[in-house]
Motif scaffolding. Structure first.
Motif, PDB file in Angstrom:
ATOM      1  N   LEU A 157       0.815  -1.298  -0.051  1.00 16.04           N
ATOM      2  CA  LEU A 157       0.049   0.129  -0.145  1.00 16.04           C
ATOM      3  C   LEU A 157       0.967   1.244  -0.148  1.00 16.04           C
ATOM      4  O   LEU A 157       0.627   2.150  -0.650  1.00 16.04           O
ATOM      5  CB  LEU A 157      -0.944  -0.034   1.044  1.00 16.04           C
ATOM      6  CG  LEU A 157      -2.229  -1.074   1.251  1.00 16.04           C
ATOM      7  CD1 LEU A 157      -2.921  -1.110   2.632  1.00 16.04           C
ATOM      8  CD2 LEU A 157      -2.840  -1.027  -0.073  1.00 16.04           C
ATOM      9  N   ALA A 158       1.766   1.257   0.429  1.00 19.18           N
ATOM     10  CA  ALA A 158       2.797   2.367   0.584  1.00 19.18           C
ATOM     11  C   ALA A 158       3.372   2.660  -0.614  1.00 19.18           C
ATOM     12  O   ALA A 158       3.468   3.866  -1.194  1.00 19.18           O
ATOM     13  CB  ALA A 158       4.065   2.243   1.640  1.00 19.18           C
ATOM     14  N   ARG A 159       3.927   1.671  -1.591  1.00 17.94           N
ATOM     15  CA  ARG A 159       4.409   1.727  -2.705  1.00 17.94           C
ATOM     16  C   ARG A 159       3.311   2.342  -3.677  1.00 17.94           C
ATOM     17  O   ARG A 159       3.533   3.458  -4.420  1.00 17.94           O
ATOM     18  CB  ARG A 159       4.880   0.537  -3.343  1.00 17.94           C
ATOM     19  CG  ARG A 159       6.313   0.022  -2.846  1.00 17.94           C
ATOM     20  CD  ARG A 159       6.743  -0.975  -3.684  1.00 17.94           C
ATOM     21  NE  ARG A 159       5.769  -2.264  -3.900  1.00 17.94           N
ATOM     22  CZ  ARG A 159       5.859  -3.311  -2.923  1.00 17.94           C
ATOM     23  NH1 ARG A 159       6.838  -3.373  -2.101  1.00 17.94           N
ATOM     24  NH2 ARG A 159       4.853  -4.357  -3.200  1.00 17.94           N
ATOM     25  N   ALA A 160       1.947   1.749  -3.508  1.00 22.16           N
ATOM     26  CA  ALA A 160       0.969   2.365  -4.369  1.00 22.16           C
ATOM     27  C   ALA A 160       0.756   3.930  -3.771  1.00 22.16           C
ATOM     28  O   ALA A 160       0.388   4.746  -4.696  1.00 22.16           O
ATOM     29  CB  ALA A 160      -0.339   1.508  -3.967  1.00 22.16           C
ATOM     30  N   ALA A 161       0.738   4.255  -2.475  1.00 19.65           N
ATOM     31  CA  ALA A 161       0.512   5.486  -2.105  1.00 19.65           C
ATOM     32  C   ALA A 161       1.531   6.449  -2.777  1.00 19.65           C
ATOM     33  O   ALA A 161       1.286   7.364  -3.270  1.00 19.65           O
ATOM     34  CB  ALA A 161       0.582   5.707  -0.616  1.00 19.65           C
ATOM     35  N   LEU A 162       2.759   6.028  -2.534  1.00 22.60           N
ATOM     36  CA  LEU A 162       3.919   6.955  -3.425  1.00 22.60           C
ATOM     37  C   LEU A 162       3.620   7.313  -4.959  1.00 22.60           C
ATOM     38  O   LEU A 162       3.775   8.268  -5.406  1.00 22.60           O
ATOM     39  CB  LEU A 162       5.315   6.295  -3.232  1.00 22.60           C
ATOM     40  CG  LEU A 162       5.484   6.440  -1.510  1.00 22.60           C
ATOM     41  CD1 LEU A 162       6.944   5.313  -1.521  1.00 22.60           C
ATOM     42  CD2 LEU A 162       6.387   7.652  -1.158  1.00 22.60           C
ATOM     43  N   GLY A 163       3.096   6.251  -5.486  1.00 16.17           N
ATOM     44  CA  GLY A 163       2.818   6.409  -6.961  1.00 16.17           C
ATOM     45  C   GLY A 163       1.531   7.380  -7.019  1.00 16.17           C
ATOM     46  O   GLY A 163       1.690   7.988  -8.061  1.00 16.17           O
ATOM     47  N   MET A 164       0.602   6.978  -6.163  1.00 19.18           N
ATOM     48  CA  MET A 164      -0.567   7.939  -6.149  1.00 19.18           C
ATOM     49  C   MET A 164       0.061   9.624  -6.252  1.00 19.18           C
ATOM     50  O   MET A 164      -0.401  10.568  -6.752  1.00 19.18           O
ATOM     51  CB  MET A 164      -1.672   7.526  -5.401  1.00 19.18           C
ATOM     52  CG  MET A 164      -2.392   6.381  -5.870  1.00 19.18           C
ATOM     53  SD  MET A 164      -3.442   5.892  -4.379  1.00 19.18           S
ATOM     54  CE  MET A 164      -4.621   7.258  -4.352  1.00 19.18           C
ATOM     55  N   MET A 165       0.621   9.794  -5.085  1.00 22.67           N
ATOM     56  CA  MET A 165       1.405  10.868  -4.774  1.00 22.67           C
ATOM     57  C   MET A 165       2.106  11.732  -6.071  1.00 22.67           C
ATOM     58  O   MET A 165       1.890  12.845  -6.224  1.00 22.67           O
ATOM     59  CB  MET A 165       2.022  11.008  -3.454  1.00 22.67           C
ATOM     60  CG  MET A 165       1.233  10.989  -2.199  1.00 22.67           C
ATOM     61  SD  MET A 165       2.219  10.667  -0.729  1.00 22.67           S
ATOM     62  CE  MET A 165       2.739   9.030  -0.615  1.00 22.67           C
ATOM     63  N   SER A 166       2.850  10.862  -6.549  1.00 24.64           N
ATOM     64  CA  SER A 166       3.806  11.224  -7.798  1.00 24.64           C
ATOM     65  C   SER A 166       2.551  11.774  -8.798  1.00 24.64           C
ATOM     66  O   SER A 166       2.845  12.625  -9.474  1.00 24.64           O
ATOM     67  CB  SER A 166       4.594  10.110  -8.027  1.00 24.64           C
ATOM     68  OG  SER A 166       5.276  10.637  -9.150  1.00 24.64           O
ATOM     69  N   ARG A 167       2.023  10.681  -9.231  1.00 28.81           N
ATOM     70  CA  ARG A 167       0.894  10.909 -10.488  1.00 28.81           C
ATOM     71  C   ARG A 167       0.063  12.004 -10.138  1.00 28.81           C
ATOM     72  O   ARG A 167      -0.420  12.532 -10.981  1.00 28.81           O
ATOM     73  CB  ARG A 167       0.335   9.697 -10.667  1.00 28.81           C
ATOM     74  CG  ARG A 167      -0.602   9.682 -12.149  1.00 28.81           C
ATOM     75  CD  ARG A 167      -0.943   8.286 -12.622  1.00 28.81           C
ATOM     76  NE  ARG A 167       0.268   7.792 -13.351  1.00 28.81           N
ATOM     77  CZ  ARG A 167       0.319   6.573 -13.904  1.00 28.81           C
ATOM     78  NH1 ARG A 167      -0.774   5.822 -13.920  1.00 28.81           N
ATOM     79  NH2 ARG A 167       1.476   6.251 -14.196  1.00 28.81           N
TER      80      ARG A 167
END
Length: 181
Positions: A157-167
């Motif tokens: 979930l942290a990896r997905a959250a970082l991706g969401m924050m970036s995109r």
């Protein structure tokens, strides 16, 4: 430098006793993230960058930041809190929900400090950091997330959250040592 270009380091929920649900999943990640947070704190303080701690009050509505710190330092994981403790120049905002902005004076404080860019570090990547990054973006603040200075409960979930924050929030995601303060 335009004052709206000023950067603030925001430390999220690191004054913690770690006696809550999911703490056993969180603590190993905090151990990994804490050294990078400590390096960011040293650089911010040396560079006269505002440091703002935004922390849960754990439902203790009569407590203040000194009491929260004392309780955390008396807890079972004081070694995680001690190197990250606020100094005399640190600013402190108490929050009750996930976002650092929700019903807190943080946006006003940042505006008064001339801050247009926030570096968000702390915990939990997939919860408080994610929601805070979204709220910062909605307030037209530039957001940077030091990927090695945020702690998670669930790595996927942290990896997905970082991706969401970036995109989705145009957050700049990079290692702490690559962030200009």
């Amino acid at each position: 430098m335009d004052t709206s270009d000023r950067t603030a380091l925001v430390v999220i929920d690191m004054i913690n006793t770690y006696d809550h649900e999911d703490a056993e999943l969180l603590v190993p990640s905090v151990r990994k993230a804490a050294p990078a947070i400590a390096r960011l704190l040293r650089r911010a303080r040396a560079g006269d960058v505002p440091v703002v701690y935004v922390n849960d009050n754990f439902g203790e509505w009569r407590s203040h930041h000194g009491e929260l710190l004392e309780t955390a330092l008396a807890g079972p994981h004081a070694e995680l809190v001690e190197p990250l403790r606020p100094d005399g120049a640190s600013l402190f905002v108490v929050k009750a929900r996930h976002s650092i902005f929700y019903e807190t004076p943080l946006h006003y404080l940042l505006t008064q400090q001339g801050v247009g860019h926030v570096v968000l570090c702390g915990q939990v990547t997939e919860q408080c950091v994610l929601y805070s990054a979204l709220d910062a973006h909605m307030r037209h603040l530039r957001v940077t997330i030091p990927e090695d200075a945020v702690a998670h409960i669930h790595e996927d979930l942290a990896r997905a959250a970082l991706g969401m924050m970036s995109r989705n929030m145009d957050a700049d995601i990079r290692p702490a040592d690559d962030i200009f303060l």
